[in-house]
Design an enzyme around this catalytic site. Sequence first.
Site, PDB file in Angstrom:
ATOM      1  N   MET A 123      12.808 -22.488  36.504  1.00 39.87           N
ATOM      2  CA  MET A 123      11.769 -21.771  37.632  1.00 39.87           C
ATOM      3  C   MET A 123      10.642 -20.743  36.740  1.00 39.87           C
ATOM      4  SD  MET A 123      15.336 -21.388  39.715  1.00 39.87           S
ATOM      5  CE  MET A 123      16.086 -19.640  38.921  1.00 39.87           C
TER       6      MET A 123
ATOM      7  N   HIS B  12      12.522 -19.039  27.497  1.00 37.41           N
ATOM      8  CA  HIS B  12      12.608 -20.318  27.399  1.00 37.41           C
ATOM      9  C   HIS B  12      12.090 -21.363  25.788  1.00 37.41           C
ATOM     10  CE1 HIS B  12      12.655 -18.823  31.835  1.00 37.41           C
ATOM     11  NE2 HIS B  12      13.213 -19.312  31.780  1.00 37.41           N
TER      12      HIS B  12
ATOM     13  N   ASP C 180      22.913 -19.384  30.241  1.00 42.52           N
ATOM     14  CA  ASP C 180      23.751 -19.434  32.063  1.00 42.52           C
ATOM     15  C   ASP C 180      25.082 -21.019  31.619  1.00 42.52           C
ATOM     16  OD1 ASP C 180      21.245 -18.810  34.114  1.00 42.52           O
ATOM     17  OD2 ASP C 180      20.391 -19.791  32.178  1.00 42.52           O
TER      18      ASP C 180
ATOM     19  N   MET D 275      17.607 -11.940  27.022  1.00 40.49           N
ATOM     20  CA  MET D 275      15.806 -12.798  27.269  1.00 40.49           C
ATOM     21  C   MET D 275      16.207 -13.220  28.588  1.00 40.49           C
ATOM     22  SD  MET D 275      13.425 -13.218  25.026  1.00 40.49           S
ATOM     23  CE  MET D 275      12.628 -11.986  23.701  1.00 40.49           C
ATOM     24  N   SER D 276      15.280 -12.359  30.148  1.00 43.26           N
ATOM     25  CA  SER D 276      16.177 -13.173  31.688  1.00 43.26           C
ATOM     26  C   SER D 276      14.712 -12.988  32.370  1.00 43.26           C
ATOM     27  CB  SER D 276      16.742 -12.220  32.367  1.00 43.26           C
ATOM     28  OG  SER D 276      16.842 -12.763  33.578  1.00 43.26           O
ATOM     29  N   THR D 277      14.027 -14.019  32.924  1.00 45.19           N
ATOM     30  CA  THR D 277      12.634 -14.074  33.914  1.00 45.19           C
ATOM     31  C   THR D 277      13.047 -12.642  34.848  1.00 45.19           C
ATOM     32  OG1 THR D 277      12.213 -16.406  33.931  1.00 45.19           O
ATOM     33  CG2 THR D 277      12.018 -14.763  35.749  1.00 45.19           C
ATOM     34  N   ARG D 278      14.548 -12.285  34.994  1.00 46.26           N
ATOM     35  CA  ARG D 278      14.318 -11.370  36.596  1.00 46.26           C
ATOM     36  C   ARG D 278      14.586  -9.814  35.459  1.00 46.26           C
ATOM     37  NH1 ARG D 278      18.266 -15.745  38.701  1.00 46.26           N
ATOM     38  NH2 ARG D 278      18.112 -15.395  40.664  1.00 46.26           N
TER      39      ARG D 278
HETATM   40  P1  AMP Z   1      15.350 -20.486  34.614  1.00 50.12           P
HETATM   41  O1  AMP Z   1      14.198 -20.889  34.069  1.00 50.12           O
HETATM   42  O2  AMP Z   1      15.978 -19.229  33.973  1.00 50.12           O
HETATM   43  O3  AMP Z   1      16.245 -21.442  35.744  1.00 50.12           O
HETATM   44  O4  AMP Z   1      16.027 -20.383  32.921  1.00 50.12           O
HETATM   45  C1  AMP Z   1      15.892 -22.067  32.728  1.00 50.12           C
HETATM   46  C2  AMP Z   1      16.016 -22.714  31.674  1.00 50.12           C
HETATM   47  O5  AMP Z   1      16.285 -21.067  30.398  1.00 50.12           O
HETATM   48  C3  AMP Z   1      18.330 -22.452  31.578  1.00 50.12           C
HETATM   49  O6  AMP Z   1      18.449 -23.817  31.081  1.00 50.12           O
HETATM   50  C4  AMP Z   1      18.385 -21.640  31.248  1.00 50.12           C
HETATM   51  O7  AMP Z   1      19.306 -20.761  30.605  1.00 50.12           O
HETATM   52  C5  AMP Z   1      17.558 -20.572  29.332  1.00 50.12           C
HETATM   53  N1  AMP Z   1      16.904 -19.313  29.518  1.00 50.12           N
HETATM   54  C6  AMP Z   1      16.616 -19.002  30.257  1.00 50.12           C
HETATM   55  N2  AMP Z   1      16.617 -17.165  29.604  1.00 50.12           N
HETATM   56  C7  AMP Z   1      17.368 -17.582  28.270  1.00 50.12           C
HETATM   57  C8  AMP Z   1      17.422 -17.047  27.411  1.00 50.12           C
HETATM   58  N3  AMP Z   1      17.635 -15.208  26.708  1.00 50.12           N
HETATM   59  N4  AMP Z   1      18.088 -17.598  25.949  1.00 50.12           N
HETATM   60  C9  AMP Z   1      18.107 -19.062  26.284  1.00 50.12           C
HETATM   61  N5  AMP Z   1      18.126 -19.778  26.662  1.00 50.12           N
HETATM   62  C10 AMP Z   1      17.626 -18.793  28.505  1.00 50.12           C
END
Ligand code: AMP
Length: 279
Positions: free
Chosen positions: A30, A37, A150, A184-187
């Site tokens: 996203m 990512h 996730d 790590m997280s976008t949020r």
């Molecule tokens: P998102 O952009 O949050 O929908 O995440 C896209 C993909 O990146 C999903 O498959 C998530 O599980 C993965 N992802 C998000 N955060 C991490 C992280 N810290 N380490 C590895 N993969 C991640």
Amino acid sequence: MQVCSNNQQMLDVVSTWKVQGKTIAFVPTMGGLHAGHLSLVHQAKANADKVVVSIFVNPTQFGKDEDFDNYPKTLEQDLTQLEACQVDAVFTPSKEQIYPNGFKSHLKAGSLSQGLCSKSRPGHFDGVVQVVHRLFEIITPDVAIFGQKDYQQLLVIRQMVEALSLPISILSGDIVREQSGLAMSTRNQYLSGDQKELALKLYQVLIQLQQEILKTQDLNVAIHNSKAILSQDFKIEYLSVLDANTLKSITDNTSKIAILCAVFLRSTRLIDNIIFKKG
Ligand code: AMP
């Protein structure tokens, strides 16, 4: 790197590769990209000839009181990072490209979507399988990579691929963490400096819980203690210890254990997990 903002461009790129006999690995995101990512992108590169990353904030997986409108949008930075990783194509569709004329798939997520995140986010995993299936239709990858971050989503996607007999291998990427241990997280962009300090406690509590489980301390007592510590700083949505394959209670047949949690730090929702072999 080709940037495809509509379906036809993406279909053309993919069909050229198919004629050349190239295999395709796909990483759906996203946007708001971070090192987590990018680790999936590296895994994708190691598993196919060509790599496609999608950037699409999917409205159908957000609840009405969630952060869809405010979700971080950093497209320029994202493209720079993906270019540096030598990604072959980035798919940046509009809502109309994914859901033309309001067309909406009626695909429903399977049994593994029940409980955990679904409790507070009803319909979330239906939205996830709908968008992932739609992206799979357009990109027709051989391999798709999803993060263990996730975890329930990863299992829900695997269940969908199996149920629909899609010829796509689903690979899982390890959780990438800040040096502090925070996943790590976008949020995480929503967190202030002080909140980031507090947030790292989440992983520390999960590790401590894992140690206690491995020492075969009474599971309910261990979970109760962890919740007591977490609730000092977080509002706990769930903290569950389950069979990592079935997301049901642990039994004698359990080979892998999942510690899964979702908490709120003020208004920011954080999820994290640890998956490990039973002692
Ligand atoms: P998102 O952009 O949050 O929908 O995440 C896209 C993909 O990146 C999903 O498959 C998530 O599980 C993965 N992802 C998000 N955060 C991490 C992280 N810290 N380490 C590895 N993969 C991640």
